[in-house]
Enzyme design. Structure first.
Site, PDB file in Angstrom:
ATOM      1  N   SER A   1      38.648  33.838  59.697  1.00  0.00           N
ATOM      2  CA  SER A   1      38.406  34.691  58.520  1.00  0.00           C
ATOM      3  C   SER A   1      38.740  36.145  58.767  1.00  0.00           C
ATOM      4  O   SER A   1      38.566  36.991  57.879  1.00  0.00           O
ATOM      5  CB  SER A   1      36.928  34.619  58.110  1.00  0.00           C
ATOM      6  OG  SER A   1      36.615  33.322  57.712  1.00  0.00           O
TER       7      SER A   1
ATOM      8  N   THR B   1      33.733  36.814  57.826  1.00  0.00           N
ATOM      9  CA  THR B   1      34.130  38.215  57.653  1.00  0.00           C
ATOM     10  C   THR B   1      33.123  39.044  58.413  1.00  0.00           C
ATOM     11  O   THR B   1      31.918  38.822  58.290  1.00  0.00           O
ATOM     12  CB  THR B   1      34.048  38.620  56.166  1.00  0.00           C
ATOM     13  OG1 THR B   1      35.151  38.049  55.500  1.00  0.00           O
ATOM     14  CG2 THR B   1      34.084  40.126  55.987  1.00  0.00           C
TER      15      THR B   1
ATOM     16  N   THR C   1      38.448  41.637  57.384  1.00  0.00           N
ATOM     17  CA  THR C   1      38.559  40.239  56.945  1.00  0.00           C
ATOM     18  C   THR C   1      40.012  39.867  56.654  1.00  0.00           C
ATOM     19  O   THR C   1      40.849  40.751  56.423  1.00  0.00           O
ATOM     20  CB  THR C   1      37.748  40.033  55.643  1.00  0.00           C
ATOM     21  OG1 THR C   1      37.699  38.647  55.318  1.00  0.00           O
ATOM     22  CG2 THR C   1      38.358  40.768  54.457  1.00  0.00           C
TER      23      THR C   1
ATOM     24  N   ARG D   1      45.871  39.315  46.142  1.00  0.00           N
ATOM     25  CA  ARG D   1      44.422  39.437  45.894  1.00  0.00           C
ATOM     26  C   ARG D   1      43.743  40.305  46.972  1.00  0.00           C
ATOM     27  O   ARG D   1      44.002  40.177  48.160  1.00  0.00           O
ATOM     28  CB  ARG D   1      43.798  38.037  45.872  1.00  0.00           C
ATOM     29  CG  ARG D   1      42.303  38.029  45.581  1.00  0.00           C
ATOM     30  CD  ARG D   1      41.472  37.979  46.857  1.00  0.00           C
ATOM     31  NE  ARG D   1      40.060  37.784  46.591  1.00  0.00           N
ATOM     32  CZ  ARG D   1      39.116  37.912  47.513  1.00  0.00           C
ATOM     33  NH1 ARG D   1      39.420  38.243  48.740  1.00  0.00           N
ATOM     34  NH2 ARG D   1      37.862  37.706  47.204  1.00  0.00           N
TER      35      ARG D   1
ATOM     36  N   THR E   1      29.300  40.013  52.826  1.00  0.00           N
ATOM     37  CA  THR E   1      30.214  38.912  53.087  1.00  0.00           C
ATOM     38  C   THR E   1      30.087  37.918  51.932  1.00  0.00           C
ATOM     39  O   THR E   1      29.110  37.950  51.198  1.00  0.00           O
ATOM     40  CB  THR E   1      29.888  38.244  54.450  1.00  0.00           C
ATOM     41  OG1 THR E   1      30.812  37.180  54.680  1.00  0.00           O
ATOM     42  CG2 THR E   1      28.485  37.701  54.495  1.00  0.00           C
ATOM     43  N   GLY E   2      31.097  37.064  51.803  1.00  0.00           N
ATOM     44  CA  GLY E   2      31.041  36.078  50.728  1.00  0.00           C
ATOM     45  C   GLY E   2      32.068  36.356  49.655  1.00  0.00           C
ATOM     46  O   GLY E   2      33.072  37.043  49.913  1.00  0.00           O
TER      47      GLY E   2
END
Ligand code: SD4
Length: 328
Positions: free
Chosen positions: A88, A190, A208, A218, A241-242
């Site tokens: 990641s 991340t 990340t 993106r 994160t996420g």
């Protein structure tokens, strides 16, 4: 009442702990003397998203030698960027749906300076390029080819970031090309890191390769100051994160720091920031977001939507992985 103030500074201990005692002597009209001792001690600490013991240990090494928090977070997260088993971050990161590994990173220091790179290819240490943007340019953020060109000018080597493992997985994914990030897997690891040094100064870093198999172009929350990371040296810092889209929509890390400014603890602030996402996102059960935070006193907190998120804390008390509390 006459007041005399004495400031007594102790020297740095071997553990890198600076403590300052402020002794206030108050003489009352009745000539009775009372001594009020206010003790504040600054204890270095580093925290990071996910279970990244090598990174937090590396950052702690900097802090315990009396190094500053900016160097600590940069050197700490570099460990994950270079680790090809972390898919990641940095080299070895999962690619976008066209097979390109594109990196996002930002860094922020105790003076409110910040730098970021977004959608950058072919350079492993995105965090260090972000720091160069902060220190060597009049700008805050460089994107894509511009960021890559700047990195070469600063002496960063061109590297191939797509490993055989990530390539094989991507080719497998392409058979169906179904974009359905797996919670705690494809958006896992991340690294966001926050540190306080012996001077009491706070810095943060976040780096990340973004969501696996994202659309070309993106950019998520991680390189966006206020979303993936925010530091206010008077208050504290937060990082995320996420699923970046949800974090950006709520300017999550800035929100956490502002909530701490209003008196919430790091734990309470992270919980409220997650609750804001849940309130506006009916699909929250299919989304993971995790926040960690630290305040000026070195208190920490973390919260997420789904169980499975953890964060690493390294202080003079030891080195531990903390399972985050979760909404679900
Ligand atoms: C993103 N927040 O690009 C990142 C992904 C992540 O662990 O956190 N992965 O949306």
């Amino acid at each position: 009442m006459k007041r005399r103030k004495f400031l007594k500074n102790s020297s740095l201990t071997s553990a890198g702990i600076l403590s300052a005692s402020i002794l206030t002597s108050c003489k009352t009209e009745e000539k009775k003397e009372t001594i009020v001792a206010v003790t504040s001690s600054i204890k270095p600490i580093v925290i990071a998203t996910w279970n990244v013991p090598n990174s937090t240990a590396e950052a702690w090494n900097v802090l315990k030698k009396g190094g500053n928090s900016l160097d600590a977070v940069e050197i700490g997260v570099q460990m994950e960027e270079a680790d090809v088993s972390n898919q990641s971050v940095g080299k070895g990161g999962r690619p976008d749906r066209d097979g390109n590994v594109t990196l996002d990173a930002c860094i922020m220091d105790s003076k409110g300076n910040c730098g970021a790179v977004v959608y950058m290819q072919n350079i492993t240490h995105a965090i260090s390029v972000a720091r160069k943007v902060m220190e060597e340019t009049p700008h805050v953020m460089l994107a894509g080819k511009g960021a890559e060109q700047f990195a070469y000018e600063q002496g960063f080597p061109k590297e191939k970031l797509l490993t055989e493992k990530s390539k094989t997985e991507w080719l497998e994914w392409k058979k169906e090309s179904k974009y359905a990030p797996v919670i705690n897997i494809e958006n896992h690891d991340t690294i966001g890191m926050l540190a306080i040094d012996a001077e009491g100064d706070i810095s943060g870093a976040c780096t990340t390769s973004g969501m696996a198999y994202k659309m070309a172009g993106r950019v998520g929350d991680s390189p966006i100051i206020g979303s993936g990371l925010f530091v206010d040296n008077e208050i504290g810092g937060a990082t995320a994160t996420g699923q970046g889209e949800e974090i950006v929509k709520t300017v999550g890390s800035f929100l956490v720091v502002e909530l701490m400014r209003q008196g919430r603890s790091p734990q309470e602030a992270c919980e409220e920031a997650v609750n804001r996402i849940i309130k506006n996102e009916p699909d929250y059960e299919n989304i993971q977001v995790g926040y960690i935070a630290i305040n000026k006193n070195g208190e920490t907190g973390g919260y997420c939507i789904h169980p499975g998120f953890s964060y690493r804390v390294f202080s003079e008390k030891g080195h531990e992985n903390v399972d985050s509390r979760s909404y679900l």
